[in-house]
Design an enzyme around this catalytic site. Structure first.
Site, short mmCIF file in Angstrom:
data_model
loop_
_atom_site.label_atom_id
_atom_site.label_comp_id
_atom_site.label_asym_id
_atom_site.label_seq_id
_atom_site.Cartn_x
_atom_site.Cartn_y
_atom_site.Cartn_z
N HIS A 184 15.52 -24.21 -15.20
CA HIS A 184 17.03 -22.53 -14.97
C HIS A 184 17.71 -23.11 -13.98
CE1 HIS A 184 18.16 -18.22 -13.28
NE2 HIS A 184 17.16 -18.28 -13.51
N ASP B 204 10.78 -25.93 -7.78
CA ASP B 204 11.22 -24.63 -8.60
C ASP B 204 10.27 -22.81 -8.23
OD1 ASP B 204 11.95 -21.78 -9.11
OD2 ASP B 204 13.69 -22.82 -10.72
N GLN C 156 8.53 -19.15 -11.15
CA GLN C 156 8.15 -18.23 -11.96
C GLN C 156 6.62 -18.69 -12.07
OE1 GLN C 156 8.72 -16.05 -14.93
NE2 GLN C 156 11.01 -16.85 -14.91
N LYS D 221 9.61 -11.41 -8.58
CA LYS D 221 9.19 -11.76 -9.30
C LYS D 221 7.60 -11.78 -8.94
CE LYS D 221 12.66 -15.33 -11.69
NZ LYS D 221 13.53 -14.70 -12.67
N CYS E 139 19.49 -18.29 -18.48
CA CYS E 139 19.62 -19.43 -17.77
C CYS E 139 19.65 -20.84 -18.20
CB CYS E 139 20.24 -18.80 -16.37
SG CYS E 139 20.67 -17.11 -15.81
#
Ligand code: PMP
Length: 573
Positions: A286, A363, A366, A389, A528
């Site tokens: 992303h 990261d 997700q 999220k 993104c």
């Protein structure tokens, strides 16, 4: 003669919390005071909000001497806490001091009502100083540190057990999904990859804070302030437990994943990445985990490199050695791609990165909502994710770091709360996590995120994972039957619950509009991730992403809405 710790325990047990607070103050009034000439700069304990002086006297010629401690502060309540420390430690031998677990003393007194995290830092500073003195005098230096000053937690409500978990029960807990829209339809929400919906318990928690005890955090000594501090520390602890971090002190509240990645890239990167060094990322990142590293590389004259990908959208680990070398200082990778759904082998990547002396930054925006996260077994240096999220509020994110990594990271936001001391010409920083929490925190959001983590934990991430994987398998099978439809990314075994696809002759935006007519809510565009879409040679895709509240009916609705949309779009040509 000072009061003994047993006498303090006895008194505390008899009192209710308000009177305990008063008792602590009274203990403070009774503590002998230092004369002005005894308040020496060299005896100041750092990390305390108030001034604290501490001195020790030990018999010189003894190999395990009794150590007499004296301390004073300019705040009466701190003098009360000092009394507890002196009653615990003073007059004991060096080895007795090193064996004592002050965390147990604090837990028994349930001192959480009176100790803000900053005060906890200050107390830890005093404890560290006392233990340091004892270590210098102890016959053997090899004592492990007993539990540090820890705040006992308010117990949390039990919501559901895994056995009771049913997808429809889960869905019922999300008010936004249970409404009838203007056109008589019920929303089929398939954009949780962008932001998940919130269960009632999270909405209720935010409302509870706003309506019952809202105040700024780590500032006030009044009851609202103390409650907010306690709730925030509860949330911090829950989040630490959720990702298997060793300590809540490794968890900082930020404003989101993007802000956090910037904090790591520039806070750690500027002092650890230099000219000629390399930063390794992937093409599936992303922009939030791409642009900060790209900019760091430009600023530091370092080189940004990419792990090659297989044609089906996985990292090609057979070619990792081509790009992961002794020059690599940091490997930054997503736990799960927000476009392809690819789940990356974080543990293996961490081991390979560490083998060449690099750190790994994950990261988890997700991955954290969809699978079990264990920062210790995975051995990650930094993990980052966003609250929104994970069924929590917007405006709050999490920075996890190994203790040593956080200590070597400079803050990039400066101001209130993040300092230790401010002088006219320079400042020193508070210990982590406060160092990364400049200014007023997203208080309500962080507490709301704690409630979201409770909710996810009660349902069980493993259950959520399996449920979503079932939906993913079913949706993939059905979508693959639609002529001209291509799904991007690896097979279901290597991905999480995200499907990005394109249909030969249809623009993703047109399709998304058609799906919305059937209240099937999906995302379209480059998500993104422009460099990835360039690699896929498409300008954009339609993305359906699943969460705990989706059901088989949502999959059926998606497929039939696509068929409807294709008919409509093709009929009008
Ligand atoms: N990383 C990934 C993989 C994401 O999917 C996102 C959000 N789409 C982010 C980072 C950025 O998160 P935020 O917008 O909450 O800062």
């Amino acid at each position: 003669m000072l009061i003994t710790i047993e006498e303090i325990f006895d008194e505390f047990e008899e009192l209710d919390p308000r009177d305990q607070s008063q008792f602590l103050l009274e203990l403070g009034y009774d503590l002998p005071r230092f004369a002005p000439e005894e308040q020496r700069e060299s005896d100041l304990v750092h990390g305390c909000q108030s001034q604290v002086w501490l001195t020790a006297r030990a018999a010189d010629n003894d190999s395990n001497p009794v150590i007499e401690l004296r301390a004073d502060s300019d705040a009466e309540v701190v003098r009360g806490l000092i009394t507890v420390l002196l009653a615990s430690y003073s007059g004991k031998t060096a080895s007795e001091i090193l064996r004592l677990s002050i965390g147990d003393v604090f837990a028994r007194l349930r001192l959480n009502q009176y100790i803000s995290p900053q005060r906890q830092n200050g107390l830890q500073g005093m404890v560290d100083r006392i233990r340091e003195i004892a270590r210098r005098h102890a016959p053997c230096a090899a004592y492990t540190d007993p539990s540090p000053v820890q705040v006992p937690l308010r117990p949390t409500a039990v919501l559901l057990t895994a056995a009771e978990f049913d997808p429809l029960d889960v869905r019922r807990q999300f008010p936004v999904l249970n409404q009838t829209l203007d056109d008589g339809l019920t929303p089929v929400f398939l954009d949780s990859g962008a932001s998940a919906q919130k269960p009632q318990v999270v909405i209720d928690k935010e409302r509870e804070v706003e309506e019952q005890y809202y105040a700024n955090a780590y500032r006030g000594r009044y009851r609202f302030g103390a409650r907010i501090d306690e709730e925030l520390e509860n949330a911090r602890q829950k989040i630490a437990t959720f990702i298997s971090a060793e300590s809540p002190q490794q968890i900082a509240f930020t404003s989101g994943a993007t802000a956090t990645i910037n904090a790591v890239a520039f806070g750690w990167g500027r002092s650890h990445v230099g000219e000629g060094d390399e930063i390794l990322i992937t093409e599936m990142e992303h922009h939030a985990n791409f642009v900060p590293w790209q900019q760091l590389a430009l600023q530091q004259k370092a080189t940004l490199r990419f792990i090659p990908m297989t044609v089906d959208g996985r990292l090609d680990l057979n070619r990792l050695d081509e790009v992961l070398t002794k020059k690599t200082k940091v490997l930054a990778v997503c736990g799960m791609s927000n476009v392809l759904g690819t789940v990356n082998p974080v543990r293996e990547l961490a081991a390979r990165a560490h083998a060449v002396g690099a750190i790994i930054v994950v990261d988890g925006a997700q991955s954290v909502p969809h699978q079990v996260t264990d920062v210790v077994s995975d051995d990650v240096d930094f993990l980052i994710f966003s609250g929104h999220k994970l069924y929590g509020p917007t405006g709050v994110g999490i920075l996890y770091g190994k203790t040593g990594r956080l200590a070597e990271t400079e803050p990039i936001l400066f101001g209130g709360h993040m300092i230790d001391r401010v002088y006219r010409d320079h400042s020193t920083w508070a210990a982590p996590p406060a160092r990364f929490e400049a200014g007023t925190l997203p208080i309500v959001q962080a507490i709301g995120l704690g409630a979201a983590v409770d909710w996810v934990s009660e349902i069980d991430v493993t259950w959520i994972h399996e449920h979503e994987q079932q939906l993913l398998r079913s949706a993939t099978e059905q979508l693959q039957r639609i002529p001209g439809l291509t799904i991007f990314g690896p097979s279901v075994d290597h991905k999480g619950a995200i499907i990005s696809f394109r249909i030969d002759d249809v623009h993703p935006e047109d399709l998304a509009i058609m799906l919305d007519r059937r209240a099937v809510l999906t995302r379209h565009g480059h998500h993104c991730a422009m460099p990835l879409h360039e690699l896929l040679a498409v300008s954009g895709t339609t993305r359906a992403s699943f969460a705990a509240y989706n059901t088989e009916d949502d999959v059926t609705a998606l497929v039939s809405a696509i068929e409807y949309g294709l008919d409509e779009l093709r009929r009008r040509r």
